[in-house]
Motif scaffolding. Structure first.
Motif, PDB file in Angstrom:
ATOM      1  N   THR A  23      87.133 -43.801 -68.428  1.00  0.00           N
ATOM      2  CA  THR A  23      87.352 -42.892 -67.301  1.00  0.00           C
ATOM      3  C   THR A  23      86.520 -43.297 -66.091  1.00  0.00           C
ATOM      4  OG1 THR A  23      85.650 -41.400 -68.167  1.00  0.00           O
ATOM      5  CG2 THR A  23      87.934 -40.940 -68.785  1.00  0.00           C
TER       6      THR A  23
ATOM      7  N   VAL B 170      99.244 -41.246 -74.713  1.00  0.00           N
ATOM      8  CA  VAL B 170      98.782 -41.867 -73.458  1.00  0.00           C
ATOM      9  C   VAL B 170      97.638 -42.831 -73.723  1.00  0.00           C
ATOM     10  CG1 VAL B 170      97.638 -41.392 -71.252  1.00  0.00           C
ATOM     11  CG2 VAL B 170      99.603 -40.031 -71.952  1.00  0.00           C
TER      12      VAL B 170
ATOM     13  N   ASN C 208      89.646 -45.261 -76.043  1.00  0.00           N
ATOM     14  CA  ASN C 208      90.491 -44.172 -75.553  1.00  0.00           C
ATOM     15  C   ASN C 208      90.685 -43.084 -76.609  1.00  0.00           C
ATOM     16  OD1 ASN C 208      90.738 -45.671 -73.225  1.00  0.00           O
ATOM     17  ND2 ASN C 208      92.837 -46.319 -73.607  1.00  0.00           N
TER      18      ASN C 208
ATOM     19  N   ARG D 166      95.120 -47.419 -62.607  1.00  0.00           N
ATOM     20  CA  ARG D 166      96.101 -46.838 -63.531  1.00  0.00           C
ATOM     21  C   ARG D 166      95.418 -46.311 -64.783  1.00  0.00           C
ATOM     22  NH1 ARG D 166      98.728 -51.005 -64.277  1.00  0.00           N
ATOM     23  NH2 ARG D 166     100.470 -50.715 -62.834  1.00  0.00           N
ATOM     24  N   LEU D 167      94.566 -47.105 -65.375  1.00  0.00           N
ATOM     25  CA  LEU D 167      93.888 -46.685 -66.595  1.00  0.00           C
ATOM     26  C   LEU D 167      92.963 -45.503 -66.328  1.00  0.00           C
ATOM     27  CD1 LEU D 167      93.359 -47.217 -69.578  1.00  0.00           C
ATOM     28  CD2 LEU D 167      91.647 -48.906 -68.929  1.00  0.00           C
TER      29      LEU D 167
ATOM     30  N   ALA E 255      93.070 -43.249 -63.794  1.00  0.00           N
ATOM     31  CA  ALA E 255      93.784 -42.038 -63.369  1.00  0.00           C
ATOM     32  C   ALA E 255      94.469 -41.350 -64.543  1.00  0.00           C
ATOM     33  CB  ALA E 255      94.796 -42.396 -62.293  1.00  0.00           C
ATOM     34  N   ASN E 256      95.099 -42.108 -65.419  1.00  0.00           N
ATOM     35  CA  ASN E 256      95.803 -41.493 -66.543  1.00  0.00           C
ATOM     36  C   ASN E 256      94.849 -40.791 -67.498  1.00  0.00           C
ATOM     37  OD1 ASN E 256      98.892 -42.168 -66.719  1.00  0.00           O
ATOM     38  ND2 ASN E 256      97.929 -43.993 -65.877  1.00  0.00           N
ATOM     39  N   LEU E 257      93.739 -41.434 -67.823  1.00  0.00           N
ATOM     40  CA  LEU E 257      92.791 -40.820 -68.748  1.00  0.00           C
ATOM     41  C   LEU E 257      92.067 -39.648 -68.100  1.00  0.00           C
ATOM     42  CD1 LEU E 257      91.339 -43.987 -70.485  1.00  0.00           C
ATOM     43  CD2 LEU E 257      93.091 -42.432 -71.307  1.00  0.00           C
TER      44      LEU E 257
ATOM     45  N   GLN F 187      98.348 -46.640 -72.636  1.00  0.00           N
ATOM     46  CA  GLN F 187      97.612 -47.214 -71.521  1.00  0.00           C
ATOM     47  C   GLN F 187      96.820 -48.455 -71.928  1.00  0.00           C
ATOM     48  OE1 GLN F 187      97.889 -46.529 -68.305  1.00  0.00           O
ATOM     49  NE2 GLN F 187      99.489 -45.110 -68.949  1.00  0.00           N
TER      50      GLN F 187
ATOM     51  N   ALA G 121      93.161 -37.675 -65.651  1.00  0.00           N
ATOM     52  CA  ALA G 121      94.081 -36.545 -65.518  1.00  0.00           C
ATOM     53  C   ALA G 121      94.280 -35.839 -66.857  1.00  0.00           C
ATOM     54  CB  ALA G 121      95.416 -37.038 -64.965  1.00  0.00           C
ATOM     55  N   GLY G 122      94.406 -36.591 -67.922  1.00  0.00           N
ATOM     56  CA  GLY G 122      94.588 -35.980 -69.234  1.00  0.00           C
ATOM     57  C   GLY G 122      93.380 -35.167 -69.666  1.00  0.00           C
TER      58      GLY G 122
ATOM     59  N   GLU H  23      98.290 -36.743 -75.136  1.00  0.00           N
ATOM     60  CA  GLU H  23      97.134 -37.561 -74.773  1.00  0.00           C
ATOM     61  C   GLU H  23      96.870 -38.660 -75.795  1.00  0.00           C
ATOM     62  OE1 GLU H  23      95.190 -37.800 -72.014  1.00  0.00           O
ATOM     63  OE2 GLU H  23      96.872 -36.619 -71.298  1.00  0.00           O
TER      64      GLU H  23
END
Length: 227
Positions: A97, A207, A84, A160-161, A163-165, A211, A167-168, A204
């Motif tokens: 991603t 995040v 990440n 979850r993993l 979507a968060n990465l 995450q 989106a960032g 980020e």
């Protein structure tokens, strides 16, 4: 060929060779390997100390049966954290991603925790499907709901993993493009956009670390229920 913002999440290739493998191997390359010497350098000492602290905190709520998973969970945490963070560098690719990779990590690990529970304590594992004191008319509906929630767990982990990465990275791409576009015409607004971009980069970084921790923490909680 028209490119979109989502093309940055496609698996890059060089001479037909996917770079996903190289990105997955990068954590094992950049981390120094401990040796048998009594005295080591500062980097190895710090790395060992951080891993010991994290492993201790992760295994603290579990019983001795769950301690067998310490190496797997700690290694998974280290790999996700490194991938990440490296994915935030320019001209890099973030394998996390990709929903397929995250599901490939989530489903086997979740299934292993369920199988461990069914093997060691089947009564307790099946008892989670029906809360104690449930009224008789609600028993069939609650069993169905709890079963669905059980099978949704790996999907929630992977989505979850991803979507968060995703989106960032998209926000960083959009704001950096806006900054470069506004630079020749509206310099002041471009500077303000740059400040927002720097703040977003700090977010980020947080995040990326959170995450990776949440992914492994939820797996440890699933394991705790079944040991």
């Amino acid at each position: 060929m028209n490119l979109t913002l989502f093309d940055q999440f496609m698996s890059p290739q060089i001479l037909g060779i996917p770079l996903t493998i190289m990105a997955l191997l990068m954590p094992s390359i950049i981390f120094p390997t401990p040796n048998n010497r009594w005295l080591t350098n500062r980097l190895l000492t710090l790395q060992t100390r951080m891993i010991n602290i994290y492993t201790k905190q992760l295994m603290l709520p579990m019983n001795k049966t769950g301690h067998k998973w310490s190496i797997i969970l700690t290694s998974l945490m280290t790999m996700l954290l490194t991938i990440n963070l490296l994915g935030l560098l320019p001209y890099t690719f973030t394998p996390t991603t990709q929903l397929s990779m995250n599901m490939g990590l989530a489903i086997p690990m979740w299934l292993a925790t369920v199988l461990v529970g069914l093997r060691n304590q089947p009564t307790m594992s099946l008892g989670h499907l029906l809360p104690e004191g449930t009224p008789t008319p609600l028993v069939p509906a609650l069993i169905i709901i709890e079963t669905i929630s059980l099978f949704i767990r790996p999907l929630a982990l992977g989505v979850r993993l991803t979507a968060n990465l995703t989106a960032g990275h998209l926000l960083i791409q959009l704001i950096s493009t806006a900054m470069l576009t506004l630079l020749p015409t509206m310099t002041t607004l471009s500077i303000l956009t740059t400040i927002i971009l720097l703040l977003l980069m700090i977010l980020e970084l947080a995040v990326a670390m959170i995450q990776a921790y949440v992914f492994v923490l939820l797996l440890s909680l699933y394991l705790q229920e079944n040991t």
